[in-house]
Design a protein around this motif. Structure first.
Motif, PDB file in Angstrom:
ATOM      1  N   ALA A 205     134.726   0.417 -74.468  1.00  0.00           N
ATOM      2  CA  ALA A 205     135.162   1.787 -74.743  1.00  0.00           C
ATOM      3  C   ALA A 205     133.967   2.737 -74.812  1.00  0.00           C
ATOM      4  N   ALA A 206     132.866   2.256 -75.407  1.00  0.00           N
ATOM      5  CA  ALA A 206     131.703   3.121 -75.607  1.00  0.00           C
ATOM      6  C   ALA A 206     131.036   3.511 -74.306  1.00  0.00           C
ATOM      7  N   ARG A 207     131.334   2.787 -73.223  1.00  0.00           N
ATOM      8  CA  ARG A 207     130.721   3.138 -71.939  1.00  0.00           C
ATOM      9  C   ARG A 207     131.251   4.475 -71.422  1.00  0.00           C
ATOM     10  N   GLY A 208     132.335   4.951 -72.003  1.00  0.00           N
ATOM     11  CA  GLY A 208     132.825   6.273 -71.638  1.00  0.00           C
ATOM     12  C   GLY A 208     132.429   7.329 -72.649  1.00  0.00           C
ATOM     13  N   LEU A 209     131.550   6.960 -73.583  1.00  0.00           N
ATOM     14  CA  LEU A 209     131.156   7.852 -74.676  1.00  0.00           C
ATOM     15  C   LEU A 209     129.647   8.019 -74.636  1.00  0.00           C
ATOM     16  N   ASP A 210     129.193   9.115 -74.071  1.00  0.00           N
ATOM     17  CA  ASP A 210     127.759   9.310 -73.898  1.00  0.00           C
ATOM     18  C   ASP A 210     127.327  10.596 -74.592  1.00  0.00           C
ATOM     19  N   VAL A 211     126.497  10.451 -75.627  1.00  0.00           N
ATOM     20  CA  VAL A 211     125.984  11.615 -76.358  1.00  0.00           C
ATOM     21  C   VAL A 211     124.483  11.431 -76.571  1.00  0.00           C
ATOM     22  N   ASP A 212     123.790  12.536 -76.702  1.00  0.00           N
ATOM     23  CA  ASP A 212     122.333  12.487 -76.805  1.00  0.00           C
ATOM     24  C   ASP A 212     121.811  12.661 -78.231  1.00  0.00           C
ATOM     25  N   HIS A 213     122.693  12.980 -79.174  1.00  0.00           N
ATOM     26  CA  HIS A 213     122.196  13.331 -80.507  1.00  0.00           C
ATOM     27  C   HIS A 213     122.345  12.201 -81.527  1.00  0.00           C
ATOM     28  N   LEU A 214     122.587  10.977 -81.081  1.00  0.00           N
ATOM     29  CA  LEU A 214     122.779   9.872 -82.020  1.00  0.00           C
ATOM     30  C   LEU A 214     121.521   9.619 -82.848  1.00  0.00           C
ATOM     31  N   THR A 215     121.677   9.586 -84.159  1.00  0.00           N
ATOM     32  CA  THR A 215     120.549   9.215 -85.021  1.00  0.00           C
ATOM     33  C   THR A 215     120.527   7.717 -85.266  1.00  0.00           C
ATOM     34  N   HIS A 216     121.722   7.079 -85.238  1.00  0.00           N
ATOM     35  CA  HIS A 216     121.827   5.649 -85.530  1.00  0.00           C
ATOM     36  C   HIS A 216     122.754   4.943 -84.538  1.00  0.00           C
ATOM     37  N   VAL A 217     122.393   3.725 -84.176  1.00  0.00           N
ATOM     38  CA  VAL A 217     123.299   2.789 -83.522  1.00  0.00           C
ATOM     39  C   VAL A 217     123.421   1.592 -84.454  1.00  0.00           C
ATOM     40  N   ILE A 218     124.654   1.238 -84.780  1.00  0.00           N
ATOM     41  CA  ILE A 218     124.883   0.145 -85.726  1.00  0.00           C
ATOM     42  C   ILE A 218     125.610  -0.995 -85.027  1.00  0.00           C
ATOM     43  N   ASN A 219     124.975  -2.155 -84.990  1.00  0.00           N
ATOM     44  CA  ASN A 219     125.587  -3.355 -84.431  1.00  0.00           C
ATOM     45  C   ASN A 219     126.334  -4.078 -85.546  1.00  0.00           C
ATOM     46  N   TYR A 220     127.572  -3.658 -85.762  1.00  0.00           N
ATOM     47  CA  TYR A 220     128.413  -4.331 -86.764  1.00  0.00           C
ATOM     48  C   TYR A 220     128.617  -5.784 -86.324  1.00  0.00           C
ATOM     49  N   ASP A 221     128.892  -5.969 -85.027  1.00  0.00           N
ATOM     50  CA  ASP A 221     128.915  -7.292 -84.401  1.00  0.00           C
ATOM     51  C   ASP A 221     127.822  -7.329 -83.355  1.00  0.00           C
ATOM     52  N   LEU A 222     126.996  -8.363 -83.357  1.00  0.00           N
ATOM     53  CA  LEU A 222     125.984  -8.497 -82.317  1.00  0.00           C
ATOM     54  C   LEU A 222     126.659  -8.811 -80.987  1.00  0.00           C
ATOM     55  N   PRO A 223     126.140  -8.279 -79.879  1.00  0.00           N
ATOM     56  CA  PRO A 223     126.730  -8.600 -78.577  1.00  0.00           C
ATOM     57  C   PRO A 223     126.371 -10.013 -78.146  1.00  0.00           C
ATOM     58  N   ASP A 224     127.144 -10.567 -77.203  1.00  0.00           N
ATOM     59  CA  ASP A 224     126.859 -11.904 -76.694  1.00  0.00           C
ATOM     60  C   ASP A 224     125.630 -11.899 -75.789  1.00  0.00           C
ATOM     61  N   GLN A 225     125.464 -10.831 -75.009  1.00  0.00           N
ATOM     62  CA  GLN A 225     124.344 -10.744 -74.083  1.00  0.00           C
ATOM     63  C   GLN A 225     123.198  -9.951 -74.709  1.00  0.00           C
ATOM     64  N   VAL A 226     121.986 -10.508 -74.624  1.00  0.00           N
ATOM     65  CA  VAL A 226     120.812  -9.827 -75.176  1.00  0.00           C
ATOM     66  C   VAL A 226     120.618  -8.464 -74.500  1.00  0.00           C
ATOM     67  N   GLU A 227     120.916  -8.411 -73.183  1.00  0.00           N
ATOM     68  CA  GLU A 227     120.758  -7.138 -72.463  1.00  0.00           C
ATOM     69  C   GLU A 227     121.647  -6.057 -73.053  1.00  0.00           C
ATOM     70  N   SER A 228     122.828  -6.459 -73.532  1.00  0.00           N
ATOM     71  CA  SER A 228     123.749  -5.483 -74.119  1.00  0.00           C
ATOM     72  C   SER A 228     123.164  -4.863 -75.383  1.00  0.00           C
ATOM     73  N   TYR A 229     122.378  -5.670 -76.127  1.00  0.00           N
ATOM     74  CA  TYR A 229     121.712  -5.140 -77.320  1.00  0.00           C
ATOM     75  C   TYR A 229     120.742  -4.027 -76.917  1.00  0.00           C
ATOM     76  N   ILE A 230     119.985  -4.265 -75.848  1.00  0.00           N
ATOM     77  CA  ILE A 230     119.026  -3.265 -75.364  1.00  0.00           C
ATOM     78  C   ILE A 230     119.764  -1.995 -74.951  1.00  0.00           C
ATOM     79  N   HIS A 231     120.883  -2.164 -74.238  1.00  0.00           N
ATOM     80  CA  HIS A 231     121.645  -0.999 -73.778  1.00  0.00           C
ATOM     81  C   HIS A 231     122.220  -0.219 -74.953  1.00  0.00           C
ATOM     82  N   ARG A 232     122.693  -0.950 -75.956  1.00  0.00           N
ATOM     83  CA  ARG A 232     123.271  -0.287 -77.138  1.00  0.00           C
ATOM     84  C   ARG A 232     122.224   0.576 -77.840  1.00  0.00           C
TER      85      ARG A 232
END
Length: 465
Positions: free
Chosen positions: A302-329
């Protein structure tokens, strides 16, 4: 020189529709992919969120669809029903032809209704691999006339265990077809699938700027044993107090549950998911950008359709399965030269995932315990002092001075100020923080090592180990 949609080879009708929608300049992946697809080539596209890949494969596809023919001519596979709904809605938006019929086929929805829609005729089917397999097995979906197959978010289909279903579907599709595969990452199983099922594909890549630890502060909190992540998140949010945060969860259900819990605690938060209509998504995105909603809970898809530039925080409530996804998040924060903060909650069994992430970012991430009551109260007092300074510089303060003057005849002015602060402090006590709140102290595990006793000379050596 900025390229236009006209220069990519699209028809005048397509360009007029894009202009009506407000699309004037193609994105990088559209510039690379659209001419290749219009030329009849298979395409492998590697790109992240917000790059415009749905239009990249939809616009050439729509040029070739015969709307007079009610047989299925294009099949698009997505990992989730949320993404399937988004893709189907986007294609409807890109087309001005009312004869075009698009059917979405996904699990969790009425199969009979989907079968009836297919029986009425549809040129494009968008669906999840499991439901597509079910319909193929029942012979309710026929691929005889399919000339286009698109694999959207192929890496997510891999991580969700759908790769064998995808292969089975590709084997049943006509050999003479055009195939496009889009994926944020290219793990080995996806590369192998591409080599087997795509014919001399053109490769298009949109480089995403890598998340640089220098501008993204990464923090990890360990969830105490016996605690839920939802319970652990509350004191973290209280301490961090994100101005604008995107909270990543694994499933749509988890997003709904967490959003409800945070709203009940009085937080400004909403859920972003694929079942929202286009107008609802735009409204939420507008409110988020305007600061009317501070936090948004979403899945990766869902978040791939949500793009904003003013985010102060990204919170990984659940870690992704792919390490690359962590980098993208985490790359969603720390933009435009600003410093961002990435927070991850991990349970004890997720230590291995954390180790993989640390190897990827080439640094050791400090793991902190959940904030204590004293830390939270100290932070609340800091915020109260900030609010007090703002009030002291405001004009409304003057209307309360007579009250202080009257009470000063009986009480010390310092005591009056302290009592007023106590009242405000007590009234702003978080609803979730019970009087006995205190996270347990996590003690490091003691690893017992066996020390073999030295063997005597008369003993027979044991070589079985």
């Amino acid at each position: 020189m900025t390229l236009s949609f006209q220069s990519l080879g699209l028809s005048e009708a397509a360009i007029n529709q894009l202009e009506t929608l407000g699309f004037t300049t193609p994105t990088t992946i559209q510039i690379q992919a659209i001419p290749q697809l219009l030329a009849g080539r298979d395409v492998v596209g590697q790109s992240q969120t917000g790059t415009g890949k749905t239009a990249a494969f939809s616009l050439p596809m729509l040029e070739r669809i015969d709307t007079e023919n009610r047989a299925v001519q294009a099949l698009i596979l997505t990992p989730t029903r949320e993404l399937a709904s988004q893709v189907a809605e986007a294609i409807r938006t890109f087309s001005s032809n009312r004869r075009l019929s698009i059917v979405t086929v996904c699990g969790g929805q009425s199969m009979e209704r989907q079968v009836r829609s297919l029986q009425r005729g549809a040129q494009i089917v968008v669906g999840t691999p499991g439901r597509v397999i079910d319909l193929l097995d029942r012979r309710d979906l026929k691929l005889d006339n399919v000339s286009w197959v698109v694999l959207d978010e192929a890496d997510e289909m891999l991580s969700m265990g759908f790769i064998d279903d995808v292969k089975k579907i590709l084997k049943q599709a006509p050999v003479e077809r055009q195939t496009a595969c889009f994926s944020a990452t290219m793990p080995r199983p996806i590369r192998e699938l591409v080599n087997k099922f795509l014919k001399s594909p053109a490769t298009v890549t949109v480089e995403q700027p890598k998340a640089t630890p220098s501008r993204i502060e990464q923090r990890v909190y360990i969830v105490p044993r016996g605690w839920t992540k939802a319970k652990a998140l509350q004191p973290i949010l209280e301490l961090e107090d994100p101005e604008a945060a995107l909270i990543f969860v694994r499933t749509r259900r988890a997003a709904a549950e967490l959003t409800s819990q945070l709203q009940a605690a009085g937080h400004s938060v909403d859920e972003y998911h694929g079942d929202l209509s286009q107008s609802q998504r735009e409204r939420l995105l507008s409110r988020f950008r305007a600061g009317q909603v501070r936090w948004v809970v979403a899945t990766d898809i869902a978040a791939r359709g949500l793009d904003v530039d003013h985010l102060t925080h990204v919170i990984n409530y659940d870690l992704p399965d792919q390490v690359e996804s962590y980098i993208h998040r985490i790359g969603r924060t720390g933009r435009a030269g600003k410093t961002g903060i990435a927070i991850s909650l991990i349970s004890s069994f997720e230590r291995r995932k954390l180790n993989l992430i640390e190897r990827k970012v080439r640094q050791t991430l400090n793991v902190s315990p959940i904030p204590t009551r004293s830390q939270i109260e100290s932070r609340r007092l800091e915020k109260l002092q900030e609010q007090l300074r703002e009030a002291l510089s405001g004009e409304r303060m003057a209307s309360f001075l007579p009250v202080v003057r009257d009470m000063s005849e009986e009480y010390d002015p310092h005591a009056i100020a302290a009592a007023a602060l106590q009242m405000v402090y007590d009234q702003t006590q978080p609803a979730w923080m019970a009087p006995d709140f205190e996270p347990p102290v996590e003690r490091p595990k003691i690893i017992k090592r066996r020390i073999d006793k030295p063997q005597t000379s008369s003993a027979t050596p044991n070589h079985s180990r």
